[in-house]
Design a protein around this motif. Structure first.
Motif, PDB file in Angstrom:
ATOM      1  N   ALA B 448      34.688  37.590  40.253  1.00 51.61           N
ATOM      2  CA  ALA B 448      35.200  37.308  38.916  1.00 51.61           C
ATOM      3  C   ALA B 448      35.221  38.553  38.050  1.00 51.61           C
ATOM      4  O   ALA B 448      34.688  39.602  38.409  1.00 51.61           O
ATOM      5  CB  ALA B 448      34.346  36.237  38.257  1.00 51.61           C
ATOM      6  N   GLY B 449      35.862  38.403  36.910  1.00 52.27           N
ATOM      7  CA  GLY B 449      35.816  39.438  35.884  1.00 52.27           C
ATOM      8  C   GLY B 449      35.088  38.864  34.681  1.00 52.27           C
ATOM      9  O   GLY B 449      34.952  37.650  34.551  1.00 52.27           O
ATOM     10  N   ASP B 450      34.631  39.748  33.794  1.00 56.57           N
ATOM     11  CA  ASP B 450      33.842  39.259  32.661  1.00 56.57           C
ATOM     12  C   ASP B 450      34.687  38.457  31.684  1.00 56.57           C
ATOM     13  O   ASP B 450      34.191  37.564  31.008  1.00 56.57           O
ATOM     14  CB  ASP B 450      33.159  40.430  31.942  1.00 56.57           C
ATOM     15  CG  ASP B 450      34.115  41.567  31.637  1.00 56.57           C
ATOM     16  OD1 ASP B 450      34.434  42.317  32.580  1.00 56.57           O
ATOM     17  OD2 ASP B 450      34.552  41.692  30.493  1.00 56.57           O
ATOM     18  N   LYS B 471      28.449  31.130  44.403  1.00 58.67           N
ATOM     19  CA  LYS B 471      28.015  32.414  43.863  1.00 58.67           C
ATOM     20  C   LYS B 471      29.162  32.995  43.048  1.00 58.67           C
ATOM     21  O   LYS B 471      30.323  32.969  43.485  1.00 58.67           O
ATOM     22  CB  LYS B 471      27.680  33.399  44.995  1.00 58.67           C
ATOM     23  CG  LYS B 471      26.884  32.807  46.156  1.00 58.67           C
ATOM     24  CD  LYS B 471      25.510  32.301  45.767  1.00 58.67           C
ATOM     25  CE  LYS B 471      24.792  31.709  46.981  1.00 58.67           C
ATOM     26  NZ  LYS B 471      23.668  30.832  46.563  1.00 58.67           N
ATOM     27  N   VAL B 472      28.822  33.511  41.884  1.00 58.78           N
ATOM     28  CA  VAL B 472      29.822  34.159  41.051  1.00 58.78           C
ATOM     29  C   VAL B 472      29.419  35.611  40.885  1.00 58.78           C
ATOM     30  O   VAL B 472      28.361  35.903  40.344  1.00 58.78           O
ATOM     31  CB  VAL B 472      29.928  33.482  39.674  1.00 58.78           C
ATOM     32  CG1 VAL B 472      30.909  34.237  38.787  1.00 58.78           C
ATOM     33  CG2 VAL B 472      30.354  32.029  39.820  1.00 58.78           C
ATOM     34  N   MET B 473      30.249  36.494  41.410  1.00 62.77           N
ATOM     35  CA  MET B 473      29.951  37.916  41.263  1.00 62.77           C
ATOM     36  C   MET B 473      30.908  38.480  40.224  1.00 62.77           C
ATOM     37  O   MET B 473      32.101  38.632  40.470  1.00 62.77           O
ATOM     38  CB  MET B 473      30.135  38.623  42.607  1.00 62.77           C
ATOM     39  CG  MET B 473      29.885  40.110  42.521  1.00 62.77           C
ATOM     40  SD  MET B 473      29.689  40.760  44.184  1.00 62.77           S
ATOM     41  CE  MET B 473      29.843  42.505  43.910  1.00 62.77           C
ATOM     42  N   ILE B 474      30.377  38.759  39.048  1.00 60.85           N
ATOM     43  CA  ILE B 474      31.213  39.258  37.954  1.00 60.85           C
ATOM     44  C   ILE B 474      31.264  40.780  38.017  1.00 60.85           C
ATOM     45  O   ILE B 474      30.235  41.439  37.891  1.00 60.85           O
ATOM     46  CB  ILE B 474      30.666  38.811  36.588  1.00 60.85           C
ATOM     47  CG1 ILE B 474      30.554  37.289  36.523  1.00 60.85           C
ATOM     48  CG2 ILE B 474      31.548  39.346  35.462  1.00 60.85           C
ATOM     49  CD1 ILE B 474      29.851  36.776  35.271  1.00 60.85           C
ATOM     50  N   LEU B 475      32.452  41.309  38.244  1.00 55.40           N
ATOM     51  CA  LEU B 475      32.618  42.759  38.147  1.00 55.40           C
ATOM     52  C   LEU B 475      32.796  43.036  36.657  1.00 55.40           C
ATOM     53  O   LEU B 475      33.893  42.981  36.120  1.00 55.40           O
ATOM     54  CB  LEU B 475      33.832  43.229  38.943  1.00 55.40           C
ATOM     55  CG  LEU B 475      33.820  42.919  40.441  1.00 55.40           C
ATOM     56  CD1 LEU B 475      35.070  43.460  41.106  1.00 55.40           C
ATOM     57  CD2 LEU B 475      32.582  43.476  41.115  1.00 55.40           C
ATOM     58  N   ASN B 476      31.693  43.275  36.008  1.00 47.40           N
ATOM     59  CA  ASN B 476      31.683  43.320  34.550  1.00 47.40           C
ATOM     60  C   ASN B 476      31.939  44.738  34.045  1.00 47.40           C
ATOM     61  O   ASN B 476      31.085  45.599  34.133  1.00 47.40           O
ATOM     62  CB  ASN B 476      30.322  42.801  34.057  1.00 47.40           C
ATOM     63  CG  ASN B 476      30.259  42.680  32.551  1.00 47.40           C
ATOM     64  OD1 ASN B 476      31.131  43.169  31.849  1.00 47.40           O
ATOM     65  ND2 ASN B 476      29.223  42.006  32.068  1.00 47.40           N
ATOM     66  N   ASN B 477      33.146  44.953  33.522  1.00 47.51           N
ATOM     67  CA  ASN B 477      33.453  46.268  32.940  1.00 47.51           C
ATOM     68  C   ASN B 477      33.653  46.147  31.433  1.00 47.51           C
ATOM     69  O   ASN B 477      34.113  47.078  30.787  1.00 47.51           O
ATOM     70  CB  ASN B 477      34.679  46.888  33.613  1.00 47.51           C
ATOM     71  CG  ASN B 477      35.935  46.071  33.414  1.00 47.51           C
ATOM     72  OD1 ASN B 477      35.905  45.011  32.802  1.00 47.51           O
ATOM     73  ND2 ASN B 477      37.040  46.556  33.926  1.00 47.51           N
ATOM     74  N   GLN B 478      33.347  44.990  30.909  1.00 45.84           N
ATOM     75  CA  GLN B 478      33.425  44.737  29.470  1.00 45.84           C
ATOM     76  C   GLN B 478      34.825  44.943  28.898  1.00 45.84           C
ATOM     77  O   GLN B 478      35.001  45.287  27.735  1.00 45.84           O
ATOM     78  CB  GLN B 478      32.405  45.606  28.729  1.00 45.84           C
ATOM     79  CG  GLN B 478      31.027  45.417  29.321  1.00 45.84           C
ATOM     80  CD  GLN B 478      29.979  46.206  28.593  1.00 45.84           C
ATOM     81  OE1 GLN B 478      29.835  46.086  27.389  1.00 45.84           O
ATOM     82  NE2 GLN B 478      29.235  47.001  29.323  1.00 45.84           N
ATOM     83  N   TYR B 479      35.798  44.725  29.747  1.00 47.01           N
ATOM     84  CA  TYR B 479      37.194  44.802  29.330  1.00 47.01           C
ATOM     85  C   TYR B 479      37.972  43.709  30.014  1.00 47.01           C
ATOM     86  O   TYR B 479      37.584  43.250  31.083  1.00 47.01           O
ATOM     87  CB  TYR B 479      37.825  46.123  29.791  1.00 47.01           C
ATOM     88  CG  TYR B 479      37.632  47.270  28.851  1.00 47.01           C
ATOM     89  CD1 TYR B 479      38.375  47.353  27.685  1.00 47.01           C
ATOM     90  CD2 TYR B 479      36.720  48.262  29.147  1.00 47.01           C
ATOM     91  CE1 TYR B 479      38.199  48.421  26.830  1.00 47.01           C
ATOM     92  CE2 TYR B 479      36.552  49.333  28.290  1.00 47.01           C
ATOM     93  CZ  TYR B 479      37.299  49.407  27.127  1.00 47.01           C
ATOM     94  OH  TYR B 479      37.130  50.455  26.283  1.00 47.01           O
ATOM     95  N   MET B 480      39.107  43.373  29.415  1.00 49.21           N
ATOM     96  CA  MET B 480      40.121  42.701  30.211  1.00 49.21           C
ATOM     97  C   MET B 480      40.798  43.853  30.938  1.00 49.21           C
ATOM     98  O   MET B 480      41.747  44.459  30.431  1.00 49.21           O
ATOM     99  CB  MET B 480      41.120  41.993  29.308  1.00 49.21           C
ATOM    100  CG  MET B 480      40.530  40.860  28.520  1.00 49.21           C
ATOM    101  SD  MET B 480      41.669  40.428  27.213  1.00 49.21           S
ATOM    102  CE  MET B 480      40.499  39.881  25.984  1.00 49.21           C
ATOM    103  N   GLY B 481      40.271  44.159  32.113  1.00 45.45           N
ATOM    104  CA  GLY B 481      40.612  45.423  32.756  1.00 45.45           C
ATOM    105  C   GLY B 481      42.089  45.612  33.018  1.00 45.45           C
ATOM    106  O   GLY B 481      42.629  46.702  32.788  1.00 45.45           O
TER     107      GLY B 481
END
Lengths: 182, 588
Positions: B448-450, B471-481
């Motif tokens: 997922a994304g954040d 399981k949810v793996m959030i690739l969190n870059n604090q943006y709508m990348g």
């Protein structure tokens, strides 16, 4: 380096050439919403409708016939036919134009208001066009004219000069020539 | 055998007769009679979602991972309108879904009654077909027809709108065997001349490429088997769309990787330079073709599709073959074997050499760092650490989705669930729930994304209720990348609203729902964090903090052609770095 680009991301619009006009006959189950499905397809996908007529033609089977005159490039026309054919209540789609110079007729009701010379001229023109008078008073006529769209157009254009106030047209009903069925 | 029963009973009976085991839904006034019947039986299991949109995506995940029809039950008005996004998603990606909606009683229809909406009107353009059932005696027939339409031909979503008085009314039930559709008869088997022509073209190709898509997956496991056999027999290179990943094994040496906007250099160049393109169950989408007038200019194109309206829609093809992928490939294999063609070995060798040259560009390469996690590395490690497991992957939509497609490799079909056509953020979590229900023992991970994960975060609650260890793996870059990437590339770096100002603490959020929360922001700790996520028994949110400004490459930008790809290394750190001020940088 990445350049800032002003143009849209999306591919540029392909220019449409070679637009052709087609008359399609679509047999459908006459169930609620079927016309909305057909029309929604045209508006949703950006196709044109030049003329549309629909009515139940086989009452026992609840089958309706929709006649649509549309235009587009040959690729778009093929799409229209395939998309129509994909609709669940559609039995058949016939491209009457492709299958050979179909018979196309339209009916128009034309109301003309006027007095004196113009009134007489309107009546004279109606005779030439074999239009019937189906309502009249001392100041108006309602003509009923039947024929190809071009004839109807011509009649209306003449009547514009002679006091035309209102027109109602049915749109085109079409059928293929010869002994075979569409 | 016709039997008398109420409309609500018919709904349950029809579901049972169709072999439905699980439905996803949310009750409300206009479906109470059906919920009452559900309560009094135990054959059909109901999964209570937290929002109707989640129900449709869960049904999609269930359908996509099993090949069965996903079933949804929602109420009238807002229940139905909330389902619209999911229905559109299923239509775009050809996923079989039957959505039953309650409706106000027939005498109130059109009256602006409480929780009334024109469900069939609203869902007409976003379903394959829909029905408003006004007579209880039509209900059973329509329900069986709905299943038939949803799963046959090109699969898709259907809606059956059932007014409350029809649910209460009594009528005749008919079983599924009595259903024969009068107008909808999709063509499954191909025309033989087209098959022979296609084999002839392929046999004489000097620079061939297989371009496969979601149609192979939809056609069933046999289609994937036949595709593999045909690819092996020919020795030709294979690429696939996002929707088709897994139909051909990513570990195979003939595999070029995914094609399209974020596809590999070798896949896109092979498409651009090929002389015969063999499109199997894909639809020449704009994300695949790029600039249409420069799309594979020198090739003859063969196109297998079950839907005639997909043929010549975007790209003119030379040999269209209408039919189901499995039937068509079966026939093509037979003709190929009978013909035993002499292939131009020298030409193929040269072609592979050319492809190897493109491969050497290593278009997916990225620069790894020791002080922060690169998102590509996170997906790569996830893949490597779960290789021995029985894994199903879902995604949300955005950069993380593309990285998942590029760095997680699939060797089997039905393992990869993503929103391809519509691009629905919020798809992944409910889809993972659906997939987990179908495969309770398997490892189901939503990459997922954040931003995306927050779109259907309420479904965390569903997972807890049914003890689903997703399981949810959030690739969190604090943006709508992906939004930011486009703003960087196309809008002069003006990052309009793409920065997520007030993200929740995902670990606390996980715990609030009764999930386990895992956090990691250091490459050195990444493996442990991934293993913790995988090995924890219940559901887990893994807040994986990744490089904030990493972008997704390679990319075919701005209506460019396949051979005008933008490669990762051409984008300098400077440029990406200048995209954000001091304040933003401190968040890395």
């Amino acid at each position: 380096m990445v350049q800032t680009q002003k143009q849209s991301h999306y591919p540029s619009i392909t220019t449409h050439e070679n637009v052709v006009k087609r008359t399609l006959s679509i047999t459908v189950d006459n169930e609620p919403g079927v016309l909305a499905r057909v029309i929604g397809l045209f508006s949703g996908r950006g196709y044109n409708i030049d003329s549309l007529t629909v009515t139940e033609t086989e009452h026992a089977k609840h089958v309706s016939r929709i006649t649509i005159v549309t235009q587009g490039t040959p690729m778009v026309i093929a799409q229209i036919k395939n998309q129509l054919d994909r609709l669940v209540p559609v039995h058949r789609v016939h491209d009457l134009t492709e299958e050979g110079n179909p018979l196309e007729r339209e009916l128009a009701l034309v109301k003309v208001v006027g007095k004196g010379e113009k009134r007489i001229e309107a009546l004279r023109m109606a005779e030439i066009f074999r239009a019937n008078v189906i309502d009249a008073s001392i100041e108006h006529f309602v003509f009923e004219v039947i024929g190809k769209s071009s004839k109807v157009e011509q009649f209306i254009s003449i009547m514009t000069e002679l006091g035309l106030v209102e027109v109602s047209r049915t749109g085109i009903a079409a059928i293929g020539r010869g002994a075979t069925t569409g | 055998m016709a039997r008398q029963m109420t409309g609500a009973e018919m709904v349950i009976k029809a579901l049972q007769d169709q072999g439905v085991e699980v439905i996803f839904g949310y009750p409300g006034g206009a479906v109470l009679p059906i919920y009452d019947e559900l309560f009094q039986q135990d054959k059909v299991r109901h999964i209570l979602v937290r929002q109707e949109g989640g129900a449709v995506h869960a049904a999609e995940g269930y359908a996509r991972s099993t090949g069965k029809v996903g079933v949804v039950l929602v109420t009238s008005g807002p229940g139905a309108t909330n389902a619209v996004t999911g229905l559109t998603d299923a239509l775009m990606d050809s996923i079989p879904v039957v959505c039953l909606t309650g409706q106000v009683p027939t005498h109130l229809i059109g009256n602006d009654a409480f929780q009334e909406c024109d469900t069939v009107g609203i869902t007409r353009p976003c379903t394959k077909h829909n029905w408003l059932v006004k007579n209880v005696n039509d209900l059973a027939r329509v329900l069986h027809e709905a299943f038939y339409i949803a799963k046959s031909g090109r699969p898709g979503p259907v809606v059956v709108d059932i007014p409350k008085d029809v649910q209460f009314g009594t009528g005749n039930y008919v079983g599924p065997s009595n259903i024969q559709h009068k107008t909808y008869k999709p063509k499954m088997k191909p025309e033989q001349p087209a098959v022979r022509e296609a084999v002839e073209l392929l046999a004489n190709a000097k620079k061939p490429v297989f371009y496969t898509g979601g149609g192979v997956i939809n056609s069933g496991p046999k289609a994937s088997q036949l595709l593999r056999e045909f690819a092996r027999l020919t020795g030709y290179p294979v690429t696939s769309t996002l929707m088709g990943l897994g139909a051909f094994p990513a570990s195979d040496k003939q595999w070029l990787g995914m094609l399209g906007m974020h596809g590999t250099y070798e896949a896109n160049l092979a498409m651009h330079d090929c002389d015969v393109m063999f499109c199997v169950g894909a639809r020449f989408d704009d994300r695949i073709t790029g600039r249409l007038d420069a799309f594979s200019p020198g090739s003859k194109k063969i196109h297998i599709d079950i839907d005639p309206s997909s043929i010549n829609k975007n790209v003119h093809v030379d040999v269209p073959i209408i039919g189901d992928v499995a039937y068509v490939l079966e026939d093509m294999l037979r003709v190929w074997k009978a013909k035993a063609p002499q292939l131009d070995k020298a030409a193929h060798k040269a072609w592979w050499k050319e492809i190897d040259g493109w491969r050497a560009k290593r278009s997916l390469a990225y620069k790894n760092h020791t002080d922060f996690i690169m998102p590509q590395y996170a997906v790569q490690r996830l893949y490597e650490l779960t290789r021995d497991k029985d894994v199903y992957i879902t995604t949300e939509v955005g950069q993380h989705q593309m990285w998942a497609a590029q760095f997680f490799h699939f060797d089997e079909p039905n393992r990869w669930m993503t929103s391809g056509g519509l691009g629905t953020m919020g798809y992944g979590l409910p889809a993972a729930i659906g997939a987990q229900l179908a495969h309770p023992k398997s490892l189901v991970i939503d990459i997922a994304g954040d931003a995306s994960i927050l779109m259907n975060i309420q479904e965390c609650s569903t997972a807890v209720q049914y003890q689903l260890p997703v399981k949810v793996m959030i690739l969190n870059n604090q943006y709508m990348g992906m939004v930011r990437q486009w703003q960087q590339l196309l809008h002069g770096n003006r990052l309009s609203e793409s920065y997520t100002e007030a993200l929740p603490d995902f670990v606390k959020l996980a715990e609030a729902y009764g999930w386990t929360g895992v956090y990691c922001d250091k490459p050195a700790d990444l493996d442990d964090a991934i293993l913790k996520m995988v090995e924890t028994k219940g559901p887990v949110i893994f807040d994986c903090r990744v490089a904030n400004l990493a972008n997704c490459f390679p990319m075919i930008p701005s209506g460019k052609a396949h051979n005008e790809m933008l490669m990762g290394e051409e984008v300098s750190d400077e440029l990406v770095g200048s995209a954000i001020g001091k304040e933003g940088k401190s968040l890395v």
